[in-house]
Design an enzyme around this catalytic site. Structure first.
Site, PDB file in Angstrom:
ATOM      1  CD1 TRP A 157      -2.648   1.636   0.469  1.00  0.00           C
ATOM      2  CD2 TRP A 157      -2.080   1.827   2.618  1.00  0.00           C
ATOM      3  NE1 TRP A 157      -3.390   2.667   1.011  1.00  0.00           N
ATOM      4  CE2 TRP A 157      -3.060   2.802   2.325  1.00  0.00           C
ATOM      5  CE3 TRP A 157      -1.573   1.757   3.913  1.00  0.00           C
ATOM      6  CZ2 TRP A 157      -3.529   3.694   3.281  1.00  0.00           C
ATOM      7  CZ3 TRP A 157      -2.047   2.630   4.866  1.00  0.00           C
ATOM      8  CH2 TRP A 157      -3.018   3.588   4.549  1.00  0.00           C
ATOM      9  CG  ASP A 172      -2.139  -2.817   7.236  1.00  0.00           C
ATOM     10  OD1 ASP A 172      -3.260  -2.754   7.786  1.00  0.00           O
ATOM     11  OD2 ASP A 172      -1.772  -2.012   6.361  1.00  0.00           O
ATOM     12  CB  ALA A 197      -6.718  -2.923   5.962  1.00  0.00           C
ATOM     13  CE  LYS A 255     -10.407  -0.025   2.812  1.00  0.00           C
ATOM     14  NZ  LYS A 255      -9.451   0.967   3.352  1.00  0.00           N
TER      15      LYS A 255
END
Length: 393
Positions: free
Chosen positions: A126, A207, A209, A242
């Protein structure tokens, strides 16, 4: 003073959003911005979120500050969601300003503990990971991850590169639904990664997400839980943007698993201190929504059902796109799209091919050919498939 500021390079994804808005062509397709959209092109407010907000509105009696670390209820609910029944006696945590804020606080915490650390980060990753590290002045090394030929994980190269991390360095890993590639490690590969980190003493920063968008809420947490159980020190940055659809509420959490109670307490105090320095008290509205949902079985079940609807919609779009491309190209070279998981896949197109699809077919994706599957619907999948083949991929 302000006139001496230097212009900053614009964010490429935000620039793409502006270009898309300015395009007057009918039928343009936005596959750039990393936001879930339903088949009508809307980012919906989830049913459970609406119900939780109504309950909060009716029952909340104050808007006073919460603690520096956020409410204990939110932190406990998120620890359960991320770690399941993993032992939590060595766990410290703080609420953060979204998943991005959790990443930033994790890197700040790691630097407090080891000012000489190096961060190992996947190539690609990212883009904001790299932007944050550059802004902080943190040295980082990119480890090989994505094989442009197979569009899968180059695992042998990854292992060779992360084995070079030293004790106290950080290895940043995507817990599921790798952004931008969509290519994930298997659980057996995760076990090999854990063994490498155990030997080197490097600390993983996971991470997480997109929990729920890949193989399911529980399945998407399996790798993170393996890491938490297998290593003495772990950092986890989780986002609710999300899977709860509360992007603008900026709701995240930083979890630290420490080696013993003394280290846990030091981590807890240091993370609260960093919150105070950066933004003082974390935002509460999104955290309260999440807590309300996870603590109420009816709301939680409805939320899980809606996340599953999103997941299966993404999988269906992947299968449709792979099938269309198989038919148009006469080959199976695009079948990786169906194997990838989450919102993104990386096509392996050149910047010139990406530009050609934008100019000829009004299809907008990031220059490295990352496409947001959630930007598609059943009608636009054939349009994209034709553009991909016509661009010469």
């Amino acid at each position: 003073m302000l006139s001496s500021l230097q212009p900053q390079a614009p964010d490429k994804i935000l620039m793409l959003m502006e270009e898309f808005k300015a395009d007057s062509r009918q039928g343009k397709i936005d596959l750039g911005v990393g936001v879930y959209k339903d088949p009508q092109g809307v980012t919906p407010v989830m049913r459970a979120v609406k119900a939780a907000e109504k309950r909060i509105w009716e029952e909340q009696t104050t808007k006073a500050y919460t603690g520096l670390a956020g409410t204990p209820e939110y932190r406990a609910a998120m620890a359960g969601l991320v770690l399941g029944d993993a032992p939590k006696d060595r766990l410290a945590s703080v609420a953060s300003v979204g998943g991005t804020g959790a990443i930033r606080q994790a890197l700040e915490l790691a630097r407090l503990a080891n000012p000489d650390l190096t961060v190992y980060v996947s190539d690609p990753t990212w883009p904001n990971h790299l932007s944050i590290m550059k802004f902080m002045g943190l040295p980082f090394v990119e480890y090989r991850y994505f094989d442009n030929e197979t569009r899968g994980v180059d695992f042998e190269a990854m292992k060779d590169d992360i084995a070079k991390a030293g004790k106290g360095d950080i290895v940043l890993l995507h817990g599921c639904c790798h952004n931008p590639t969509g290519a994930n490690l298997t659980l057996d590969q995760w076990r090999e990664v854990i063994a490498i980190l155990e030997k080197s003493g490097a600390v993983p920063l996971v991470d997480l997400a997109y929990q729920g968008f890949g193989d399911g809420i529980e399945a998407d947490a399996e790798a993170t839980r393996l890491v938490a159980k297998g290593l003495p020190e772990v950092l986890i940055a989780a986002s609710c943007s999300k899977n709860f659809g509360i992007y603008r509420e900026r709701t995240g959490i930083l979890i630290a698993l420490a080696d013993g109670e003394q280290a846990r307490d030091l981590a807890q105090g240091s993370m609260a201190y960093l919150n105070r320095q950066n933004f003082s008290f974390p935002p509460d509205h999104g955290a309260r929504i999440v807590t309300t949902i996870l603590e109420d079985q009816a709301l939680k079940s409805d939320w899980q059902a809606e996340v599953e609807e999103i997941r299966t919609t993404l999988l269906a779009l992947r299968e449709q796109l792979a099938s269309e491309l198989r038919d148009l190209s006469g080959s199976d070279r695009f079948d990786f799209i169906a194997r990838h998981r989450g919102m993104f896949s990386r096509l392996g197109a050149t910047p010139e091919q990406v530009a050609a699809m934008r100019e000829d077919a009004a299809i907008y994706m990031v220059g490295d050919s990352r496409l947001n599957i959630a930007g598609l619907n059943r009608e636009t999948v054939p349009v994209l498939a034709r553009a991909i083949v016509e661009a010469g991929l």
